[in-house]
Write a protein that holds these residues in place. Structure first.
Motif, mmCIF file in Angstrom:
data_model
loop_
_atom_site.group_PDB
_atom_site.id
_atom_site.type_symbol
_atom_site.label_atom_id
_atom_site.label_comp_id
_atom_site.label_asym_id
_atom_site.label_seq_id
_atom_site.Cartn_x
_atom_site.Cartn_y
_atom_site.Cartn_z
ATOM 1 N N ALA A 1 0.841 -1.197 0.000
ATOM 2 C CA ALA A 1 0.000 0.000 0.000
ATOM 3 C C ALA A 1 0.878 1.249 0.000
ATOM 4 O O ALA A 1 2.042 1.205 0.408
ATOM 5 C CB ALA A 1 -0.903 0.010 1.220
ATOM 6 N N ARG A 2 0.283 2.336 -0.462
ATOM 7 C CA ARG A 2 0.976 3.625 -0.373
ATOM 8 C C ARG A 2 0.639 4.296 0.946
ATOM 9 O O ARG A 2 -0.463 4.116 1.477
ATOM 10 C CB ARG A 2 0.515 4.556 -1.495
ATOM 11 C CG ARG A 2 1.129 4.237 -2.829
ATOM 12 C CD ARG A 2 0.776 5.318 -3.829
ATOM 13 N NE ARG A 2 1.159 4.919 -5.164
ATOM 14 C CZ ARG A 2 2.358 5.164 -5.701
ATOM 15 N NH1 ARG A 2 3.257 5.831 -5.013
ATOM 16 N NH2 ARG A 2 2.624 4.760 -6.926
ATOM 17 N N VAL A 3 1.575 5.097 1.421
ATOM 18 C CA VAL A 3 1.317 5.877 2.624
ATOM 19 C C VAL A 3 0.501 7.100 2.208
ATOM 20 O O VAL A 3 0.963 7.934 1.439
ATOM 21 C CB VAL A 3 2.645 6.353 3.261
ATOM 22 C CG1 VAL A 3 2.368 7.186 4.502
ATOM 23 C CG2 VAL A 3 3.530 5.164 3.581
ATOM 24 N N GLU A 4 -0.736 7.159 2.680
ATOM 25 C CA GLU A 4 -1.553 8.326 2.348
ATOM 26 C C GLU A 4 -1.332 9.424 3.377
ATOM 27 O O GLU A 4 -1.336 10.610 3.058
ATOM 28 C CB GLU A 4 -3.033 7.931 2.308
ATOM 29 C CG GLU A 4 -3.922 9.138 2.082
ATOM 30 C CD GLU A 4 -5.285 8.763 1.564
ATOM 31 O OE1 GLU A 4 -5.352 8.323 0.404
ATOM 32 O OE2 GLU A 4 -6.258 8.901 2.298
ATOM 33 N N ASN A 5 -1.140 9.011 4.614
ATOM 34 C CA ASN A 5 -1.061 9.992 5.694
ATOM 35 C C ASN A 5 -0.350 9.347 6.880
ATOM 36 O O ASN A 5 -0.465 8.150 7.091
ATOM 37 C CB ASN A 5 -2.504 10.378 6.073
ATOM 38 C CG ASN A 5 -2.531 11.625 6.899
ATOM 39 O OD1 ASN A 5 -1.568 12.398 6.902
ATOM 40 N ND2 ASN A 5 -3.602 11.820 7.637
ATOM 41 N N THR A 6 0.384 10.166 7.650
ATOM 42 C CA THR A 6 1.005 9.645 8.872
ATOM 43 C C THR A 6 0.622 10.550 10.030
ATOM 44 O O THR A 6 0.432 11.757 9.862
ATOM 45 C CB THR A 6 2.540 9.628 8.762
ATOM 46 O OG1 THR A 6 2.993 10.975 8.623
ATOM 47 C CG2 THR A 6 3.022 8.798 7.600
ATOM 48 N N ARG A 7 0.499 9.965 11.219
ATOM 49 C CA ARG A 7 0.133 10.753 12.385
ATOM 50 C C ARG A 7 0.863 10.175 13.589
ATOM 51 O O ARG A 7 0.725 8.999 13.912
ATOM 52 C CB ARG A 7 -1.392 10.670 12.589
ATOM 53 C CG ARG A 7 -1.982 11.682 13.540
ATOM 54 C CD ARG A 7 -3.469 11.875 13.204
ATOM 55 N NE ARG A 7 -4.160 10.619 12.990
ATOM 56 C CZ ARG A 7 -4.715 9.898 13.962
ATOM 57 N NH1 ARG A 7 -4.672 10.298 15.211
ATOM 58 N NH2 ARG A 7 -5.339 8.769 13.683
ATOM 59 N N SER A 8 1.682 11.038 14.237
ATOM 60 C CA SER A 8 2.437 10.565 15.384
ATOM 61 C C SER A 8 1.728 10.982 16.658
ATOM 62 O O SER A 8 1.386 12.150 16.841
ATOM 63 C CB SER A 8 3.842 11.168 15.324
ATOM 64 O OG SER A 8 4.520 10.862 16.509
ATOM 65 N N GLN A 9 1.507 10.028 17.537
ATOM 66 C CA GLN A 9 0.831 10.330 18.788
ATOM 67 C C GLN A 9 1.861 10.538 19.887
ATOM 68 O O GLN A 9 1.750 11.434 20.686
ATOM 69 C CB GLN A 9 -0.081 9.144 19.138
ATOM 70 C CG GLN A 9 -1.104 9.460 20.185
ATOM 71 C CD GLN A 9 -2.418 9.831 19.519
ATOM 72 O OE1 GLN A 9 -2.427 10.458 18.462
ATOM 73 N NE2 GLN A 9 -3.516 9.438 20.103
#
Ligand code: ATP
Ligand code: MG
Length: 554
Positions: free
Chosen positions: A102-110
């Protein structure tokens, strides 16, 4: 100083045959230099070895610390695995470990230990969770995955889990994946000329605006310039799934009705269907060739060759400087031609049923794709086909409807001028209101507006056995019964001011001299069918790499 005490005394001392010593057996200057150099080299080597060992030890220590070091990074570290497709990920996969691309659409670091990825494959997205815990996932792994540029391609392995609350940011909203392995298959550059998400908004040309959205809309020409990124968007994936389905459904229907598929030449020796709209290939071995404007002559020659029912899906070239929402210089033609028993309406009915079959199957079997497109272009889901049948009117009835609505049709009344695009569109609106349908046919067009190979109406010399198909008030097909007799064809050509003896006509006219059954057919434009079915603003949106008077790339 005694000879024993001299530096280098350890060297072999055979004065006569040893070049390293002088006559007295003492080492020479050069021998001393060499020995010193060698000693230095050995020392350096030892130091390097020591350093290397220290480095290795440090690396080992680091690796020991990052127990997950083999679970992420370059794909070369990955073991072979079978992959599932995101579109197939259903609830049945819950509590199973899967691998997918899959492609990375979005990343979010918590936090340093927790991050989320939205992953996309062919318009399907899923949330992936990276939580540092145990030996599978380390803090370094979380950091690495979240720092990979958006749009990079990952191979992910993880445990599929059902979620309590649906995930709004993913199309697979009921599941998420707890990542245990993540490898980079291909890295995207940091800078993208446009984002895939930009392509998931309406083109500004459509006039559809989202008041909540503050980012400037990306115009169509920028999207087309960056078509590879543009095509990755879910809406475009859906459009071309539909487009591909139209070709397959057309082909299946033709096969089922005993037709055969042919490929006719696209390089032809003469501009036979009017010189203005043809592209010349000027370096054809000392001659000029032309790009075919339609497979018309060849379809009919195949009928004369006893093929009875033929079809073709292929490129059609039009050298018209038409810069409109529905004209391309190269489009995909869906053409068919067949014999009939008694009346050309047999073929007309066949064509109507063919289109109804294609459109209703799309509505039934491609509801997800239609819904994806509808999110952005609301008309995608509202194509109406009353009673799953085409509405057939006579051309003259169409004129009458326009007249009733107050449109000036004085030019059309003389049977010399075709409907203008504006009139066609207006008629589409009138018909939708009056007959509750977006697919209709006009039959019996004036002879004056049709090409010379069209069969004249049996009783009214002004009319012809010809028809056009319309979707939402715009033309998708022209067709007719064709003249199947050589002398009648020559006569019709002369009546239209075309010289039958001009270059390029002989083979075509000769095809009918040995007899040919009465036949009819039509030519459809794939790009337009997709455009109008989905209510898209521009035919370019339904063309993977459009060609128009301004565009020859990408
Ligand atoms: P229009 O009046 O819209 O220019 P046409 O009558 O010139 O079309 P035909 O020669 O009848 O077109 O071609 C048959 C079908 O091929 C059309 O109904 C349409 O679906 C498609 N088609 C024709 N020209 C184009 C074009 N330039 N770009 C895309 N599709 C086209
Ligand atoms: Mg036409």
């Amino acid at each position: 100083m005694s000879s024993e005490e001299k530096p280098g005394a350890a060297l072999p001392v055979h004065a006569k045959d040893n070049p390293n010593v002088d006559a007295e057996g003492a080492p020479t200057k050069s021998a001393l230099k060499k020995a010193a150099k060698e000693a230095e080299k050995a020392a350096k080597k030892a130091a390097a070895k020591e350093k290397e060992a220290a480095q290795r030890a440090a690396q080992q220590a680091a690796a020991d610390e990052d127990k997950a070091v083999d679970n992420y990074g370059n794909i070369s570290k990955a073991k072979e695995a079978d992959a599932v497709k995101l579109k197939d990920l259903t609830d049945e996969y819950a509590n199973k470990t899967v691998t997918f691309f899959a492609r990375v659409e979005n990343t979010r670091s918590q936090s340093a230990k927790l991050g989320f990825l939205t992953l996309r494959e062919q318009g399907y997205t899923i949330q992936a969770v990276l939580a540092a815990a145990g030996d599978d996932v380390s803090k370094q792994m979380v950091k690495w995955a979240l720092q990979t540029p958006v749009n990079s391609i990952f191979r992910v392995t993880g445990l599929v889990k059902k979620v309590d609350a649906p995930i709004a940011s993913a199309t697979i909203s009921g599941l998420e994946v707890a990542v245990t392995r993540v490898y980079e298959v291909s890295r995207a550059v940091d800078f993208l000329p446009m984002a895939v998400r930009d392509a998931e908004k309406p083109i500004p040309e459509s006039g559809i605006v989202d008041p909540e959205d503050k980012s400037p809309p990306v115009p169509m020409h920028i999207r087309l310039d960056n078509r590879v990124i543009d095509l990755q968007a879910d809406i475009n994936q859906a459009i071309f799934t539909i487009s591909s389905a139209v070709e397959v459904l057309f082909t299946e229907y033709m096969f089922k009705h005993g037709s055969r598929k042919f490929n006719t030449p696209k390089l032809v020796g003469a501009a036979t269907e009017g010189g203005a709209g043809v592209f010349a290939v000027t370096n054809y071995f000392g001659k000029t060739a032309y790009l075919a404007q339609s497979p018309q002559f060849y379809k009919q020659m195949l009928i004369a060759a006893d093929c009875e029912s033929v079809f073709e899906i292929g490129p059609v070239f039009r050298a018209e400087n038409s810069n409109t929402h529905r004209h391309l210089t190269e489009f995909t033609g869906l053409d068919f031609e067949m014999v009939f028993n008694n009346h050309y309406h047999e073929v007309l009915s066949f064509g109507e049923n063919l289109i109804v079959h294609i459109l209703t199957t799309l509505q039934k079997e491609y509801a997800r794709e239609i819904a994806t497109i509808q999110r952005i272009y609301p008309r995608a889901g509202d194509f109406r086909i009353k009673d799953n049948k085409a509405l057939r009117l006579k051309y003259a009835d169409g004129i009458a409807l326009l007249k009733e609505a107050g449109v000036d049709t004085s030019e059309q009344d003389r049977f010399e001028t075709d409907l203008s695009t504006a009139m066609e569109k207006q008629l589409g609106k009138i018909i939708r209101e009056k007959y509750d349908t977006d697919f209709y046919v006009l039959d019996e067009f004036p002879m004056a507006v049709r090409p010379f190979y069209t069969k004249a109406h049996p009783t009214d010399p002004n009319l012809s056995n010809s028809y056009d198909f319309f979707m939402r008030g715009e033309e998708i097909m022209s067709g007719a019964q064709r003249i199947n007799e050589a002398s009648e064809l020559e006569q019709s050509m002369r009546a239209k001011g075309v010289d039958p003896n001009a270059e390029g006509f002989k083979d075509y006219i000769d095809a009918f001299r040995q007899g040919c059954r009465p036949h009819a057919g039509g030519g459809l434009g794939l790009n337009r069918i997709v455009q109008f079915f989905l209510g898209l603003d521009n035919v370019r949106q339904a063309t993977p790499f459009p060609r128009d008077p301004q565009r020859l790339r990408p």
